[in-house]
Design a protein around this motif. Structure first.
Motif, mmCIF file in Angstrom:
data_model
loop_
_atom_site.group_PDB
_atom_site.id
_atom_site.type_symbol
_atom_site.label_atom_id
_atom_site.label_comp_id
_atom_site.label_asym_id
_atom_site.label_seq_id
_atom_site.Cartn_x
_atom_site.Cartn_y
_atom_site.Cartn_z
ATOM 1 N N ILE A 75 -5.896 -19.492 0.848
ATOM 2 C CA ILE A 75 -5.726 -17.850 -0.039
ATOM 3 C C ILE A 75 -5.502 -16.925 0.358
ATOM 4 N N VAL A 76 -4.533 -16.308 0.230
ATOM 5 C CA VAL A 76 -4.260 -14.427 0.773
ATOM 6 C C VAL A 76 -4.309 -14.129 -0.478
ATOM 7 N N ARG A 77 -5.403 -13.387 -0.013
ATOM 8 C CA ARG A 77 -5.515 -11.805 -1.530
ATOM 9 C C ARG A 77 -4.670 -10.803 -0.637
ATOM 10 N N ILE A 78 -3.538 -10.164 -0.993
ATOM 11 C CA ILE A 78 -3.622 -8.676 -0.613
ATOM 12 C C ILE A 78 -2.897 -8.011 -1.790
ATOM 13 N N ARG A 79 -4.058 -6.863 -1.473
ATOM 14 C CA ARG A 79 -4.132 -5.623 -2.019
ATOM 15 C C ARG A 79 -2.992 -4.666 -1.688
ATOM 16 N N ASN A 80 -2.952 -3.525 -2.232
ATOM 17 C CA ASN A 80 -1.910 -2.163 -2.298
ATOM 18 C C ASN A 80 -2.838 -1.316 -1.877
ATOM 19 N N ARG A 81 -2.090 0.051 -1.846
ATOM 20 C CA ARG A 81 -3.507 1.496 -1.991
ATOM 21 C C ARG A 81 -4.367 2.080 -3.111
ATOM 22 N N CYS A 82 -3.852 0.950 -3.735
ATOM 23 C CA CYS A 82 -4.294 1.360 -5.225
ATOM 24 C C CYS A 82 -5.465 0.333 -5.671
ATOM 25 N N GLY A 83 -5.603 -0.409 -4.560
ATOM 26 C CA GLY A 83 -6.419 -2.169 -5.173
ATOM 27 C C GLY A 83 -5.838 -2.333 -5.615
ATOM 28 N N ALA A 84 -4.456 -3.215 -6.163
ATOM 29 C CA ALA A 84 -4.000 -3.815 -7.369
ATOM 30 C C ALA A 84 -3.539 -5.113 -5.703
ATOM 31 N N LEU A 85 -3.717 -6.661 -6.912
ATOM 32 C CA LEU A 85 -3.759 -7.355 -6.469
ATOM 33 C C LEU A 85 -2.514 -7.851 -6.265
ATOM 34 N N LEU A 86 -1.870 -8.347 -5.128
ATOM 35 C CA LEU A 86 -0.145 -9.167 -5.611
ATOM 36 C C LEU A 86 -0.450 -10.859 -5.538
ATOM 37 N N GLY A 129 9.164 -12.924 3.049
ATOM 38 C CA GLY A 129 10.111 -11.826 4.119
ATOM 39 C C GLY A 129 9.349 -11.440 5.017
ATOM 40 N N GLU A 130 10.238 -11.791 6.360
ATOM 41 C CA GLU A 130 9.764 -11.770 7.964
ATOM 42 C C GLU A 130 10.158 -9.957 8.145
ATOM 43 N N ARG A 131 10.465 -9.370 7.021
ATOM 44 C CA ARG A 131 9.839 -7.191 7.645
ATOM 45 C C ARG A 131 8.555 -7.444 6.672
ATOM 46 N N VAL A 132 7.929 -7.847 5.702
ATOM 47 C CA VAL A 132 6.938 -7.404 5.724
ATOM 48 C C VAL A 132 5.563 -8.427 6.110
ATOM 49 N N ARG A 133 4.538 -7.227 6.485
ATOM 50 C CA ARG A 133 4.170 -6.487 7.434
ATOM 51 C C ARG A 133 2.628 -6.725 6.458
ATOM 52 N N VAL A 134 1.204 -7.316 6.639
ATOM 53 C CA VAL A 134 -0.039 -6.380 6.043
ATOM 54 C C VAL A 134 -1.262 -6.662 6.985
ATOM 55 N N ARG A 135 -2.219 -6.256 6.918
ATOM 56 C CA ARG A 135 -3.081 -6.866 7.569
ATOM 57 C C ARG A 135 -4.011 -7.024 7.150
ATOM 58 N N GLU A 167 -4.373 -6.413 3.192
ATOM 59 C CA GLU A 167 -4.026 -5.263 2.462
ATOM 60 C C GLU A 167 -2.532 -5.350 3.046
ATOM 61 N N LEU A 168 -1.654 -5.270 2.095
ATOM 62 C CA LEU A 168 -0.293 -4.385 2.746
ATOM 63 C C LEU A 168 0.237 -2.996 3.278
ATOM 64 N N VAL A 169 0.757 -3.473 4.522
ATOM 65 C CA VAL A 169 1.232 -2.656 5.159
ATOM 66 C C VAL A 169 2.638 -1.852 4.607
ATOM 67 N N GLU A 170 3.366 -2.998 4.745
ATOM 68 C CA GLU A 170 5.016 -2.255 4.325
ATOM 69 C C GLU A 170 6.016 -3.248 4.001
ATOM 70 N N GLY A 171 6.665 -2.960 3.676
ATOM 71 C CA GLY A 171 7.872 -4.491 3.376
ATOM 72 C C GLY A 171 8.397 -4.989 1.558
ATOM 73 N N VAL A 172 7.362 -4.637 0.507
ATOM 74 C CA VAL A 172 7.423 -5.212 -0.468
ATOM 75 C C VAL A 172 7.310 -3.586 -0.947
ATOM 76 N N GLU A 179 10.666 -9.856 -6.604
ATOM 77 C CA GLU A 179 10.647 -11.547 -6.069
ATOM 78 C C GLU A 179 11.293 -11.662 -4.988
ATOM 79 N N THR A 180 10.933 -13.048 -4.387
ATOM 80 C CA THR A 180 11.389 -13.178 -2.941
ATOM 81 C C THR A 180 12.505 -14.519 -2.884
#
Length: 228
Positions: A75-86, A129-135, A167-172, A179-180
Motif C-alpha cells: 500500500i503506497v501512501r503518496i503525499r504532496n508538498r501540502c501533506g494531502a494523500l493521493l 505512469g513511467e514519468r512519475v517520480r516518488v521518494r 512523497e511525490l517528486v514530479e509527474g502528476v 486519471e491515468t
C-alpha cells in the motif's frame, strides 16, 4: 495429539482443474457469478494471478473456509508538498463497469521475492505512469486482514499488507483530480477455451484528499462490501 497441519498452497496448470477444485469448495453459484456480476473478476483472472505468483490458494484453512486466497500487498501512501494523500476513487474495467474504490491509496499485489519498496516503485510506474517520480520514505511492519472478496465472491481473502510511505517528486498534478491509463495488466489479450477473456483495469481515477476523507471513504467501502 498431533498439531493441525499448516495451510499449504495449491498449484494448478490448467484452468479446468482450478474450476473443479473451487467448484467443490465454494458456496453454490459463487463460481458462476465471477466475471458475470459487475465489479467481479473472471476465473481466468485468478488463474493468471496464481500462475504469476500474485497470490496463492491455501487449504487446511479454518473449517468455515475450505480454501483461502492469500495475497501480499504493498500500500503506497503518496503525499504532496501540502501533506494531502493521493487516493484512487474509481476504476474503469474492460467490461465497461465503473467500480468505486472508496478512496484507497495506490496499492499493488507483490510478486514472489519482491520487497515492499520494489512493489511500490512498480505500482507507481504501472498505475501512475513511467514519468512519475516518488521518494520512498518508510515501510511499516506488515499487518494481516481477512475479509470476503469483492472480486471473487465466495472465496475469502487473507491480505498481508505492507504500508509504504512516499512523497511525490514530479509527474502528476499536485491538487484536484486526474486519471491515468493502467499499464500493468494485459490479461484481456489472453483467452482460454471455456474460460473467456479476463477482466482488466483500463483506466484509474485519482484524487488528492486529507486524512479525514480517507477515513470516511474506507468506512463507506466497508459498508458497501457488507451489503453484497
Amino acid at each position: 495429539m498431533r498439531p493441525p497441519s499448516p495451510p499449504r498452497p495449491v498449484a494448478f496448470t490448467r484452468l479446468d482443474s482450478l474450476a473443479a477444485f473451487l467448484g467443490a469448495r465454494l458456496p453454490a453459484g459463487a463460481l458462476a457469478s465471477w466475471g458475470k456480476v459487475p465489479g467481479t473478476k473472471a476465473l481466468l483472472n485468478l488463474f493468471i494471478e496464481l500462475s504469476e505468483g500474485d497470490c496463492v490458494l491455501l487449504t487446511a484453512a479454518p473449517p468455515q473456509h475450505p480454501v483461502v486466497r492469500a495475497v501480499r500487498v504493498a500500500i503506497v501512501r503518496i503525499r504532496n508538498r501540502c501533506g494531502a494523500l493521493l487516493v484512487e476513487t474509481r476504476q474503469l474495467l474492460s467490461d465497461g463497469t465503473l467500480r468505486a474504490r472508496g478512496a484507497r491509496p495506490l496499492s499493488e499485489k507483490m510478486r514472489p521475492g519482491e520487497t515492499p519498496e520494489a512493489a511500490a516503485a512498480r505500482a507507481v510506474r504501472e498505475e501512475l505512469g513511467e514519468r512519475v517520480r516518488v521518494r520512498i520514505l518508510d515501510c511499516a511492519e506488515p499487518r494481516v486482514e481477512e475479509r470476503e472478496s469483492a472480486s471473487y465472491p465466495g472465496l475469502p481473502v487473507r491480505y498481508e499488507l505492507h504500508t509504504v510511505d512516499a512523497e511525490l517528486v514530479e509527474g502528476v498534478p499536485e491538487e484536484g483530480e486526474f486519471e491515468t491509463e493502467e499499464a500493468g495488466e494485459h490479461e484481456d489479450e489472453v483467452e482460454v477455451e471455456g474460460g473467456g477473456g479476463a477482466i482488466t483495469v483500463k483506466r484509474l481515477y485519482w484524487k488528492w484528499v486529507d486524512d479525514d476523507e480517507v477515513a470516511v471513504g474506507a468506512e463507506d467501502e466497508r459498508q458497501r462490501q457488507s451489503a453484497h
